[in-house]
Design a protein around this motif. Sequence first.
Motif, PDB file in Angstrom:
ATOM      1  N   UNK A  22       0.845  -1.180   0.000  1.00 11.71           N
ATOM      2  CA  UNK A  22       0.000   0.000   0.000  1.00 11.71           C
ATOM      3  C   UNK A  22       0.888   1.242   0.000  1.00 11.71           C
ATOM      4  N   UNK A  23       0.629   2.147  -0.908  1.00 10.13           N
ATOM      5  CA  UNK A  23       1.354   3.405  -0.985  1.00 10.13           C
ATOM      6  C   UNK A  23       0.656   4.403  -0.062  1.00 10.13           C
ATOM      7  N   UNK A  24       1.298   4.732   1.055  1.00 11.84           N
ATOM      8  CA  UNK A  24       0.687   5.585   2.070  1.00 11.84           C
ATOM      9  C   UNK A  24       1.650   6.692   2.445  1.00 11.84           C
ATOM     10  N   UNK A  25       1.124   7.904   2.574  1.00  6.24           N
ATOM     11  CA  UNK A  25       1.945   9.005   3.078  1.00  6.24           C
ATOM     12  C   UNK A  25       1.208   9.681   4.231  1.00  6.24           C
ATOM     13  N   UNK A  26       1.983  10.176   5.179  1.00  4.13           N
ATOM     14  CA  UNK A  26       1.460  10.944   6.301  1.00  4.13           C
ATOM     15  C   UNK A  26       1.965  12.370   6.108  1.00  4.13           C
ATOM     16  N   UNK A  27       1.059  13.333   6.162  1.00  2.00           N
ATOM     17  CA  UNK A  27       1.432  14.725   5.941  1.00  2.00           C
ATOM     18  C   UNK A  27       0.484  15.640   6.708  1.00  2.00           C
ATOM     19  N   UNK A  28       0.845  16.916   6.774  1.00  2.00           N
ATOM     20  CA  UNK A  28      -0.033  17.919   7.363  1.00  2.00           C
ATOM     21  C   UNK A  28      -1.249  18.110   6.453  1.00  2.00           C
ATOM     22  N   UNK A  29      -2.394  18.285   7.066  1.00  2.00           N
ATOM     23  CA  UNK A  29      -3.615  18.515   6.307  1.00  2.00           C
ATOM     24  C   UNK A  29      -3.574  19.883   5.639  1.00  2.00           C
ATOM     25  N   UNK A  30      -4.267  19.964   4.532  1.00  3.11           N
ATOM     26  CA  UNK A  30      -4.405  21.197   3.774  1.00  3.11           C
ATOM     27  C   UNK A  30      -5.890  21.472   3.584  1.00  3.11           C
ATOM     28  N   UNK A  31      -6.255  22.717   3.256  1.00  6.46           N
ATOM     29  CA  UNK A  31      -7.676  23.028   3.069  1.00  6.46           C
ATOM     30  C   UNK A  31      -8.384  22.092   2.085  1.00  6.46           C
TER      31      UNK A  31
ATOM     32  N   UNK B 193      -1.282  24.209  16.265  1.00  5.42           N
ATOM     33  CA  UNK B 193      -1.952  22.921  16.223  1.00  5.42           C
ATOM     34  C   UNK B 193      -1.611  22.211  14.921  1.00  5.42           C
ATOM     35  N   UNK B 194      -1.930  20.916  14.853  1.00  6.68           N
ATOM     36  CA  UNK B 194      -1.563  20.144  13.673  1.00  6.68           C
ATOM     37  C   UNK B 194      -2.629  19.089  13.381  1.00  6.68           C
TER      38      UNK B 194
END
Length: 149
Positions: free
Chosen positions: A1-10, A50-51
């Motif tokens: 599974x190709x998964x990335x964790x990142x900061x949310x964007x609008x 916050x994040x």
Amino acid sequence: MNLSIRRAEPRDVDGLVRLLATLFAIEADFACDADKQRRGLELLIASAKDCVLVAESGGGVVGMCSVQGVMSTAEGGPVGWVEDVVVAPDHAGRGIGRRLLAAAEAWAVEQGWTRLQLLADRNNAAALGFYGHLGWGRTELVALRKYPA
């Protein structure tokens, strides 16, 4: 599974609102209100202290975790509240929640925070077992709430 964790964007808000509907469906203390969830998410994403973390796979949001900063007199400095840990049901059991919480912890360390805390539904044995497996310890505190007039 190709998964990335990142900061949310609008651009992630619609997917995050759907995930929160999944979460609030199993939490007795909360009700799904897409407008409220959207407003809260937009504020969190725009906040510098916050994040909101997103797990993304195949171009879609499949998990999320938010971390909010508060000041602790007990710790003598900033600590974080972890909220809204949720993974899409069709992606459960793949380590996504674990990866989101690890990213949240790494982000908290970068902020210089000394403690993370979270609330979990006392009747959600699976969630409590999951958090315990990851080293989260129970406290003697009881959560209370009030809606000021």
